[in-house]
Design an enzyme around this catalytic site. Structure first.
Site, short mmCIF file in Angstrom:
data_model
loop_
_atom_site.label_atom_id
_atom_site.label_comp_id
_atom_site.label_asym_id
_atom_site.label_seq_id
_atom_site.Cartn_x
_atom_site.Cartn_y
_atom_site.Cartn_z
N ARG A 42 46.46 70.69 81.80
CA ARG A 42 45.14 70.61 82.23
C ARG A 42 44.03 71.34 81.21
O ARG A 42 42.86 70.92 81.23
CB ARG A 42 45.04 71.39 83.67
N ASP A 67 45.49 66.13 84.14
CA ASP A 67 45.30 66.80 85.44
C ASP A 67 45.65 65.74 86.42
O ASP A 67 45.13 64.88 86.79
CB ASP A 67 43.90 67.13 85.58
N ASN A 94 56.57 67.53 86.47
CA ASN A 94 56.77 68.74 86.51
C ASN A 94 55.72 69.71 87.17
O ASN A 94 56.01 70.67 87.68
CB ASN A 94 57.17 69.40 85.21
N SER A 148 62.73 71.09 94.54
CA SER A 148 63.30 72.29 95.04
C SER A 148 64.18 72.25 96.13
O SER A 148 63.89 71.31 96.98
CB SER A 148 62.11 73.27 95.30
N TYR A 163 54.49 74.65 100.09
CA TYR A 163 55.06 74.18 99.16
C TYR A 163 56.46 73.25 99.70
O TYR A 163 56.90 72.17 99.03
CB TYR A 163 55.65 75.53 98.36
N VAL A 165 57.11 71.63 102.41
CA VAL A 165 56.74 70.34 102.86
C VAL A 165 56.46 69.39 101.59
O VAL A 165 56.70 68.12 101.78
CB VAL A 165 55.69 70.46 103.94
N SER A 166 55.66 69.78 100.64
CA SER A 166 55.24 69.17 99.73
C SER A 166 56.51 68.56 98.94
O SER A 166 56.59 67.17 98.56
CB SER A 166 54.24 69.69 98.65
N LYS A 167 57.53 69.33 98.81
CA LYS A 167 58.74 69.23 98.10
C LYS A 167 59.38 68.00 98.90
O LYS A 167 60.17 67.11 98.26
CB LYS A 167 59.40 70.27 97.47
#
Length: 240
Positions: A42, A67, A94, A148, A163, A165-167
Site C-alpha cells: 500500500r 491496496d 496475503n 487461518s 478475523y 469470520v473473514s477467514k
C-alpha cells in the site's frame, strides 16, 4: 489438454501485502525459485525498500503499489501487469488485517467486522477477479489464499470474531473458485501458515520462514497430481 508448465524462471508472481512479515518472506522464497516477484504494498516507499533488500539478495523483485481495498488500485495494477508482462502465473492473497484478539462476537464493533471483511475477504476476491484473466490467457495459474486455522468451521474459541469470520468466508470462496476452475490448469488452495512471529501475530510464534514455506509450496504445485480446492498447513491437509 493442459498447457505446459512454465519454467520457474519464466513465472511471474504477485504477493499482496509483500513489504513485511509473512508476505515479505513469501516474496523472498518465491524469488529464490527464479520467479519474477511483484511485491504489492500500500505504501510505495515501504514496498520499494523491501524490494530493494530482496534484489540485493539476488532476486528479481519489483515493488508495485497495491491496496486490495481499492478497486482503482487493483484495476491499475492488472493493466500494468498485462502491459509489462502479459501473464501472471502465481497470485498469493496475503494482505490481511484486523486480528481482533480482544473482541468477542457479542460485543465487537461491527465497523471492525466490516473492515476485516473488506480486506481479508473482498480484497482477495477483488484481486483474484482482476488477475484471473492473465492466468486464463495461458491456461496456467496458482492462486493461494492465506487463511487461518481459526477460520475453520469447527475451530473453538470466542476471540478474534472479525478475523475469524473473514477467514471462514475466505475459505468458502476458495472452495467455490477451485470448483469453478477445476480442469483449467489453474489451482486454487488455502494455506494456514500457523502462528508465526510477525507484527500481526505477535511474539512467541514460530519462525516466519516456516509459515511462508507452506504458502510457497502451494504456489509452486505441479499440474500432476492436481491438488486443488484444499486447505493446508505445512503441506498437510487440514479440516475446513
Amino acid at each position: 489438454m493442459l498447457a505446459p508448465e512454465p519454467e520457474p524462471s519464466q513465472r511471474v508472481a504477485l504477493v499482496s501485502g509483500g513489504n513485511r512479515g509473512l508476505g515479505f518472506e513469501v516474496s523472498r522464497q518465491l524469488a529464490a525459485t527464479g520467479a519474477t516477484v511483484l511485491l504489492g504494498a500500500r505504501r510505495p516507499l515501504a514496498g520499494e525498500k523491501a524490494a530493494r533488500q530482496l534484489r540485493r539478495e539476488g532476486g528479481t523483485v519489483v515493488s508495485v503499489p497495491l491496496d486490495v481495498t481499492s478497486p482503482q488500485s487493483v484495476r491499475e495494477l492488472a493493466a500494468r501487469i498485462a502491459g509489462e508482462y502479459g501473464r501472471l502465473d502465481i497470485l498469493v492473497n496475503n494482505a490481511g488485517a484486523y486480528f481482533d484478539v480482544d473482541d468477542q462476537a457479542s460485543s465487537v464493533d461491527l465497523d471492525i467486522v466490516r473492515d476485516a471483511l473488506e480486506t481479508n475477504l473482498l480484497g482477495a476476491w477483488r484481486l483474484t477477479e482482476a488477475m484471473l484473466p492473465l492466468m486464463q490467457r495461458h491456461g496456467y495459474g496458482r492462486i493461494v489464499n492465506v487463511s487461518s486455522g481459526c477460520g475453520a468451521v469447527e475451530s473453538e474459541g470466542a476471540s478474534c470474531p472479525a478475523y475469524r469470520v473473514s477467514k471462514a468466508a475466505l475459505n468458502s470462496h476458495t472452495r467455490m473458485l477451485a470448483a469453478e476452475l477445476a480442469g483449467s490448469g489453474i489451482l486454487v488452495n488455502a494455506v494456514c501458515p500457523g502462528w508465526v512471529a510477525t507484527d500481526m501475530g505477535g511474539h512467541g510464534g514460530r519462525p516466519v520462514a516456516d509459515g511462508a514455506a507452506g504458502i510457497v509450496w502451494a504456489a509452486m504445485l505441479p499440474s500432476r497430481p492436481s491438488i486443488n480446492g484444499g486447505f493446508f498447513r505445512d503441506q498437510q491437509r487440514i479440516d475446513w
